[in-house]
Structure formats: C-alpha cells, structure tokens
Write a protein that holds these residues in place. Structure first.
Motif: not given
Length: 132
Positions: A119-127
């Motif tokens: 999850w953190e590899k994509l971060g809050t930016t993607v999600f």
C-alpha cells in the motif's frame, strides 16, 4: 520525377517518427477503486498516464508514484511470505486495467505488514486517501 522523390522522402521521414509511445499496448490506463472503511461507499477513479489524465485528482503525481513503485507492486504477496501481524487499517483498494500495456488486476489492503508495505509503495497519492 521531383514530386515522386519528394513524396518518397516524406514517407520515409514519417516512418521514422514512430516511437514506443505510439505503439498499441504500451499505455497505462487504470481504474482505481478505494474503500476507506468497512461499509463505506467505494470511490472509483480513472487514471491515464503518458500524458497524465483521467478523473484522478493528482494524475501526474499518481503516474510518477506508480512508475517509481514498479510493476512488481501489482503482484500479490506470496502465500508463503512471512508477514508481521500488524493491522494498518480497514482500507482496501483494487487497481485494474493496463500498466505499460500489460493487463493487471491487483487488490490492496492494510491487514498485515506485507500488505501495508505494498500500500505504502503507492502511497496516499495513488489511492487519494488520507490515513489517520
């Protein structure tokens, strides 16, 4: 004769203008569905890269984050992987579509250390989901 030579030169010049970005099957076109909490209404976003677009609130940043994470982030955690039993929250997400031309279907959660890492590899930016 001169017109034929000019036309042939133009055809050859245009043929050399192709690059990998023009080839079918190399695009990134994703549907991202995020659920913030159990029972919450899922939020669906469309993200296109090269050039960034869609209805994602931060398309350029999300495309860069996915590129930085690499295609491996879409692979599920192996069943025999040892993961810390840390609960990161009820958030879940799915990403489907094409990434650099390859079809993907990936699910994300925050149910243990391995899933939190993905999850953190994509971060809050993607999600596009702020975490408390």
């Amino acid at each position: 004769m001169l017109k034929a030579l000019a036309a042939a030169t133009l055809v050859v010049a245009l043929a050399g203008c192709n690059n990998d970005d023009d080839q079918p099957g190399t695009s990134t076109d994703l549907t991202i569905t995020v659920t913030a909490d159990e029972g919450a209404t899922p939020v669906e976003m469309h993200l296109v890269c090269d050039p960034p677009g869609g209805d994602h609130p931060q398309p350029a940043e999300a495309c860069q984050q996915i590129k930085d994470a690499g295609s491996g982030v879409f692979q599920p955690v192996p069943k025999d992987q040892a993961c810390t039993m840390i609960y990161g929250g009820p958030q879940t997400a799915t990403i489907s579509g094409s990434y650099e031309g390859a079809h993907i279907e990936a699910t994300f959660s925050r149910t243990n250390g391995c899933e939190i890492d993905r999850w953190e590899k994509l971060g809050t930016t993607v999600f596009d989901l702020p975490l408390q």
